[in-house]
Design an enzyme around this catalytic site. Structure first.
Site, PDB file in Angstrom:
ATOM      1  N   SER A 204    -122.580  -2.819  15.488  1.00  0.00           N
ATOM      2  CA  SER A 204    -122.586  -1.755  15.766  1.00  0.00           C
ATOM      3  C   SER A 204    -121.692  -0.967  17.251  1.00  0.00           C
ATOM      4  O   SER A 204    -121.023  -2.518  17.991  1.00  0.00           O
ATOM      5  CB  SER A 204    -123.702  -1.173  16.514  1.00  0.00           C
ATOM      6  OG  SER A 204    -123.608  -0.015  16.746  1.00  0.00           O
TER       7      SER A 204
ATOM      8  N   THR B 165    -124.557  -5.865   5.314  1.00  0.00           N
ATOM      9  CA  THR B 165    -123.568  -5.347   5.792  1.00  0.00           C
ATOM     10  C   THR B 165    -123.114  -3.836   5.886  1.00  0.00           C
ATOM     11  O   THR B 165    -124.300  -2.670   5.553  1.00  0.00           O
ATOM     12  CB  THR B 165    -123.266  -5.605   4.720  1.00  0.00           C
ATOM     13  OG1 THR B 165    -122.557  -4.887   3.732  1.00  0.00           O
ATOM     14  CG2 THR B 165    -123.310  -7.204   4.419  1.00  0.00           C
TER      15      THR B 165
ATOM     16  N   LYS C  86    -114.825 -18.661  15.606  1.00  0.00           N
ATOM     17  CA  LYS C  86    -114.410 -19.804  14.451  1.00  0.00           C
ATOM     18  C   LYS C  86    -113.099 -20.570  13.526  1.00  0.00           C
ATOM     19  O   LYS C  86    -112.409 -19.555  14.536  1.00  0.00           O
ATOM     20  CB  LYS C  86    -115.691 -19.358  13.069  1.00  0.00           C
ATOM     21  CG  LYS C  86    -116.425 -18.094  13.185  1.00  0.00           C
ATOM     22  CD  LYS C  86    -117.030 -17.911  12.236  1.00  0.00           C
ATOM     23  CE  LYS C  86    -118.191 -16.877  12.535  1.00  0.00           C
ATOM     24  NZ  LYS C  86    -117.834 -15.951  13.567  1.00  0.00           N
TER      25      LYS C  86
ATOM     26  N   TYR D 262    -110.806 -12.664  13.018  1.00  0.00           N
ATOM     27  CA  TYR D 262    -111.311 -10.511  12.848  1.00  0.00           C
ATOM     28  C   TYR D 262    -109.810 -10.662  14.040  1.00  0.00           C
ATOM     29  O   TYR D 262    -110.776  -8.869  13.598  1.00  0.00           O
ATOM     30  CB  TYR D 262    -112.883 -10.943  14.171  1.00  0.00           C
ATOM     31  CG  TYR D 262    -113.780 -11.399  12.889  1.00  0.00           C
ATOM     32  CD1 TYR D 262    -114.025 -11.906  11.769  1.00  0.00           C
ATOM     33  CD2 TYR D 262    -114.691 -11.501  13.794  1.00  0.00           C
ATOM     34  CE1 TYR D 262    -115.589 -12.130  11.748  1.00  0.00           C
ATOM     35  CE2 TYR D 262    -116.309 -12.306  13.106  1.00  0.00           C
ATOM     36  CZ  TYR D 262    -116.471 -12.675  11.937  1.00  0.00           C
ATOM     37  OH  TYR D 262    -117.220 -13.145  11.624  1.00  0.00           O
TER      38      TYR D 262
ATOM     39  N   HIS E 232    -115.757 -21.721   9.422  1.00  0.00           N
ATOM     40  CA  HIS E 232    -115.302 -20.396   9.057  1.00  0.00           C
ATOM     41  C   HIS E 232    -116.054 -20.394   7.546  1.00  0.00           C
ATOM     42  O   HIS E 232    -117.145 -19.554   7.213  1.00  0.00           O
ATOM     43  CB  HIS E 232    -114.821 -19.173   9.033  1.00  0.00           C
ATOM     44  CG  HIS E 232    -114.454 -18.018   8.943  1.00  0.00           C
ATOM     45  ND1 HIS E 232    -114.274 -16.943   9.678  1.00  0.00           N
ATOM     46  CD2 HIS E 232    -115.623 -17.025   8.532  1.00  0.00           C
ATOM     47  CE1 HIS E 232    -114.803 -15.892   9.573  1.00  0.00           C
ATOM     48  NE2 HIS E 232    -115.664 -16.025   9.487  1.00  0.00           N
TER      49      HIS E 232
ATOM     50  N   ASP F 284    -120.441 -13.149  18.928  1.00  0.00           N
ATOM     51  CA  ASP F 284    -119.751 -13.902  17.893  1.00  0.00           C
ATOM     52  C   ASP F 284    -118.631 -12.782  17.444  1.00  0.00           C
ATOM     53  O   ASP F 284    -118.463 -12.247  16.849  1.00  0.00           O
ATOM     54  CB  ASP F 284    -121.108 -13.161  17.017  1.00  0.00           C
ATOM     55  CG  ASP F 284    -120.988 -14.062  15.427  1.00  0.00           C
ATOM     56  OD1 ASP F 284    -119.563 -13.416  14.581  1.00  0.00           O
ATOM     57  OD2 ASP F 284    -121.224 -15.519  15.415  1.00  0.00           O
TER      58      ASP F 284
END
Length: 324
Positions: A272, A222, A85, A56, A118, A51
């Site tokens: 992660s 988060t 997105k 980003y 988004h 994703d």
């Protein structure tokens, strides 16, 4: 067909790229080598759902990782589920397809499996993903996201994307798309903040009634980005009730938090850079929580949002004024 298979395909899981020390308001800046390394590691570990988003700013690195692992024989393209997105500055109909094509070029792909709006809030278009006025406020736009949706439908028809959906939409905004005259494809999913402190039960019920998959970001509370999250807010994984359930089940609090969402029919997205955490997250399929544990965890809901997207609050389409 695609929606019926989407939940299973999603649960090849997720890679989300971040650096908790280096963010601005609308994008998360990651050292390029670190995001590439994390994506490669995740694919090696066994993750097959990636994703990402234009905002980003790591699509190129993800594309490099995907291509390197395909060439190495680790994965095949058809084994992967790639989500990206459409950013808020590309809502104007003529900008939608070029934005997707740019993401595809970054990802080195002919198509993505899922393309999401988004946020339901449009921004002024331009070279800067974070357009600001002289007072430092975001320059918002007046585009109707239903018009944007029509262009996503065209992208699907053109074969650039397999499925289309939304992110951060409330139920009224979803209803507007579903009731849009001439609707060709309804959203297959709605990706929203969802975790034990914000369990989204009403939105989940609504989405299930419309055969829309609910996807949870922030599933572990988060990563507490300094510019986005109040540093005095509670740390979800330290919650004593959650820790008690984890101890009872001989699992980590993170695994319990993920399993809770799965058993409710929600697709959680985990984050992660660390191989041991990636491997641990995949153990979420190896156990079940009892009805008693699920009820206990239900009681942790506070309708608390870590990521309220306050930079969009001045727009009439700001989604979080609704209860769900």
């Amino acid at each position: 067909m695609y929606n019926s298979q989407l939940w299973k395909t999603f649960w090849n899981f997720i890679v989300h790229h971040y650096d908790g020390e280096k963010e601005d308001l609308v994008k998360i800046n990651v050292p390029k080598s670190k995001s590439l390394e994390a994506a490669c590691l995740a694919l090696d570990v066994g993750y097959r759902h990636v994703d990402t988003a234009y905002a980003y700013q790591v699509e190129e690195e993800i594309g490099q990782a995907i291509q390197s692992k395909i060439k190495a024989g680790v994965v095949k393209r058809e084994d992967l589920f790639i989500t990206t997105k459409l950013w808020c500055g590309c809502f104007r109909p003529e900008l939608v397809k070029p934005a997707l094509e740019k993401s595809l070029k970054n990802l080195q792909l002919d198509y993505v499996d899922l393309y999401l709006i988004h946020y339901p809030v449009p921004m002024k278009p331009g070279d800067n993903e974070s357009p600001l006025d002289e007072n430092g406020k975001f320059l918002l736009d007046t585009v109707d996201f239903c018009d944007t949706w029509e262009r996503l439908e065209e992208c699907k028809d053109a074969g650039l994307v397999k499925s289309i959906g939304v992110s951060n939409f409330n139920h009224r905004q979803l209803e507007r798309i579903l009731n849009k005259p001439g609707l060709k494809y309804k959203p297959v999913c709605n990706q929203v903040e969802c975790h034990l402190y914000l369990n989204q039960s009403k939105l989940l019920d609504y989405c299930e009634s419309k055969d829309i998959v609910l996807v949870a970001y922030g599933a572990l509370g988060t990563q507490r980005y300094k510019e986005w999250v109040d540093q005095n807010s509670p740390v979800l994984l330290n919650d004593p009730v959650l820790c008690d359930v984890a101890k009872k089940n001989k699992r980590s609090p993170a695994l319990i938090a993920l399993r809770y969402l799965i058993q409710r029919g929600i697709v959680p997205l985990a984050q992660s850079f660390k191989g041991n955490e990636m491997r641990e997250n995949l153990q979420v399929f190896g156990f079940q929580l009892s009805p008693e544990d699920m009820k206990t965890l239900d009681g942790l809901n506070k309708n608390f949002r870590y990521l309220p997207a306050e930079f969009l609050v001045d727009h009439p389409e700001y989604p979080f004024v609704e209860e769900y």
